[in-house]
Design a protein around this motif. Structure first.
Motif, PDB file in Angstrom:
ATOM      1  N   LEU A 273      11.529   1.758   3.831  1.00 35.35           N
ATOM      2  CA  LEU A 273      12.753   2.503   4.124  1.00 35.35           C
ATOM      3  C   LEU A 273      12.639   3.953   3.679  1.00 35.35           C
ATOM      4  O   LEU A 273      13.080   4.866   4.388  1.00 35.35           O
ATOM      5  CB  LEU A 273      13.944   1.821   3.444  1.00 35.35           C
ATOM      6  N   GLU A 274      12.028   4.164   2.516  1.00 35.95           N
ATOM      7  CA  GLU A 274      11.876   5.542   2.022  1.00 35.95           C
ATOM      8  C   GLU A 274      10.997   6.367   2.960  1.00 35.95           C
ATOM      9  O   GLU A 274      11.287   7.540   3.245  1.00 35.95           O
ATOM     10  CB  GLU A 274      11.257   5.525   0.623  1.00 35.95           C
ATOM     11  N   LYS A 275       9.936   5.776   3.461  1.00 33.31           N
ATOM     12  CA  LYS A 275       8.963   6.490   4.297  1.00 33.31           C
ATOM     13  C   LYS A 275       9.224   6.306   5.790  1.00 33.31           C
ATOM     14  O   LYS A 275       8.445   6.781   6.621  1.00 33.31           O
ATOM     15  CB  LYS A 275       7.549   6.004   3.962  1.00 33.31           C
ATOM     16  N   GLU A 276      10.316   5.597   6.109  1.00 37.29           N
ATOM     17  CA  GLU A 276      10.681   5.311   7.497  1.00 37.29           C
ATOM     18  C   GLU A 276       9.525   4.652   8.254  1.00 37.29           C
ATOM     19  O   GLU A 276       9.273   4.944   9.431  1.00 37.29           O
ATOM     20  CB  GLU A 276      11.145   6.590   8.207  1.00 37.29           C
ATOM     21  N   ASN A 277       8.865   3.771   7.555  1.00 39.68           N
ATOM     22  CA  ASN A 277       7.726   3.056   8.139  1.00 39.68           C
ATOM     23  C   ASN A 277       8.231   1.732   8.727  1.00 39.68           C
ATOM     24  O   ASN A 277       8.074   0.662   8.147  1.00 39.68           O
ATOM     25  CB  ASN A 277       6.661   2.796   7.068  1.00 39.68           C
ATOM     26  N   TYR A 278       8.819   1.807   9.875  1.00 48.78           N
ATOM     27  CA  TYR A 278       9.470   0.638  10.459  1.00 48.78           C
ATOM     28  C   TYR A 278       8.481  -0.334  11.100  1.00 48.78           C
ATOM     29  O   TYR A 278       8.797  -1.525  11.260  1.00 48.78           O
ATOM     30  CB  TYR A 278      10.540   1.088  11.451  1.00 48.78           C
ATOM     31  N   ASP A 279       7.296   0.147  11.424  1.00 51.84           N
ATOM     32  CA  ASP A 279       6.273  -0.773  11.927  1.00 51.84           C
ATOM     33  C   ASP A 279       5.856  -1.751  10.835  1.00 51.84           C
ATOM     34  O   ASP A 279       5.722  -2.960  11.090  1.00 51.84           O
ATOM     35  CB  ASP A 279       5.046   0.007  12.415  1.00 51.84           C
ATOM     36  N   TYR A 280       5.627  -1.226   9.626  1.00 55.51           N
ATOM     37  CA  TYR A 280       5.246  -2.111   8.515  1.00 55.51           C
ATOM     38  C   TYR A 280       6.421  -3.005   8.113  1.00 55.51           C
ATOM     39  O   TYR A 280       6.228  -4.170   7.746  1.00 55.51           O
ATOM     40  CB  TYR A 280       4.768  -1.290   7.318  1.00 55.51           C
ATOM     41  N   LEU A 281       7.639  -2.463   8.219  1.00 48.61           N
ATOM     42  CA  LEU A 281       8.821  -3.273   7.931  1.00 48.61           C
ATOM     43  C   LEU A 281       8.887  -4.469   8.887  1.00 48.61           C
ATOM     44  O   LEU A 281       9.202  -5.593   8.476  1.00 48.61           O
ATOM     45  CB  LEU A 281      10.085  -2.420   8.057  1.00 48.61           C
ATOM     46  N   TYR A 282       8.574  -4.222  10.145  1.00 48.32           N
ATOM     47  CA  TYR A 282       8.531  -5.299  11.139  1.00 48.32           C
ATOM     48  C   TYR A 282       7.495  -6.355  10.728  1.00 48.32           C
ATOM     49  O   TYR A 282       7.752  -7.564  10.814  1.00 48.32           O
ATOM     50  CB  TYR A 282       8.173  -4.715  12.509  1.00 48.32           C
ATOM     51  N   GLU A 283       6.310  -5.893  10.282  1.00 46.26           N
ATOM     52  CA  GLU A 283       5.252  -6.816   9.858  1.00 46.26           C
ATOM     53  C   GLU A 283       5.699  -7.674   8.669  1.00 46.26           C
ATOM     54  O   GLU A 283       5.407  -8.874   8.615  1.00 46.26           O
ATOM     55  CB  GLU A 283       3.988  -6.035   9.477  1.00 46.26           C
TER      56      GLU A 283
END
Length: 297
Positions: A273-283
């Protein structure tokens, strides 16, 4: 009582045996009700620290009489201990000091290593069957007891080889008749797995409830907006600290191990969330979905 009579007392077609429940609450009360329903227990004696619990259990028909521990043991065949785990150790030793060869003792504690270690050298250790029925609710006290609560759940029996075969057979028969699936473990392994499956779930629920209570000051908003997901996640937060603090204390090392991993996982979500890394969040979420396959076998 002689060895031959031992089998007769616990034979279901012999009219039932006398059960003593030490601790008159959710687990012991449900155990007593279920054994009455199945025709195992013809008479139930309750032992409690409080008069109020004894009276409530009598009113609800969970127990047939309330007695001090020594008197209750003298009249009983099976003694079932369901009290906080810090009290289970000294109480179990005291009970073993009081029983004779016809008695069977079993407990329902959520930790097993400290108990089994404490009783391992007792001369009557073989009359003790260390168990953990993996069932419970967030409620406590005799009024929380239910009929048929154990059905469809698992029960762990620890250090089976250290108990007399007849004692194990009786306890196994009781739990299977109540609809439980039996699992066998050593005490130390039980506590490790319980930390991963049960104990961390309670800590997570307690901490989530505290998080919401700290951040959301409008109690009406919690009531109005709480959906099924929130309610199911924080359900365990209503559990009694008198039950869970002793469990966490006895299983401290295993809980610290799983807590460190849990905190690592939370940090991964926070970093996404901090880095807006939504691809990894999906994983991360997709990987978590695999738990469905584990739970469904």
């Amino acid at each position: 009582m002689q060895q031959d009579n031992k089998k007769d007392v616990f034979a279901k077609d012999n009219g039932g045996f006398t059960l003593c429940i030490v601790g008159v609450g959710l687990i012991s009360g449900s155990f007593a009700l279920s054994l009455k329903d199945k025709g195992f227990a013809k008479h139930v004696i309750g032992v409690s620290k409080t008069k109020a619990s004894e009276e409530k259990a009598l009113d609800l028909g969970i127990i047939d009489e309330a007695l001090p521990l020594e008197e209750a043991i003298a009249k009983s065949d099976l003694i079932y201990i369901a009290i906080p785990v810090d009290a289970t150790v000294p109480v179990s030793i005291n009970i073993l000091n009081l029983i004779d060869e016809h008695h069977i003792v079993a407990d329902a504690g959520g930790t097993k290593h400290a108990l089994c270690k404490a009783i391992e050298m007792h001369p009557k250790r073989a009359r003790y069957v260390a168990t953990h029925p993996m069932w419970g609710t967030e409620f406590s006290g005799p009024e929380a007891a239910v009929h048929n609560g154990f059905s469809g759940r698992s029960c762990v029996i620890c250090e089976k080889e250290k108990s007399d075969t007849d004692a194990v057979a009786v306890v196994e028969n009781i739990y299977t008749t109540l609809g439980m699936n039996l699992v066998y473990m050593q005490a130390e392994a039980h506590d490790i797995h319980a930390a991963y499956i049960s104990h961390i779930s309670h800590i997570t629920s307690f901490s989530l409830a505290n998080t919401v209570l700290e951040k959301e000051k409008e109690e009406d908003a919690i009531f109005q907006l709480a959906g099924g997901g929130f309610e199911s996640t924080v359900r365990l937060a209503k559990s009694s600290p008198a039950t869970w603090v002793p469990i966490f204390k006895q299983n401290r090392e295993n809980l610290l191990d799983v807590l460190n991993e849990h905190i690592t996982q939370l940090r991964k979500f926070k970093a996404c969330l901090e880095k807006e890394n939504y691809d990894y969040l999906y994983e991360l979420i997709a990987n978590a979905n695999k738990i469905e396959k584990v739970l469904n076998g």
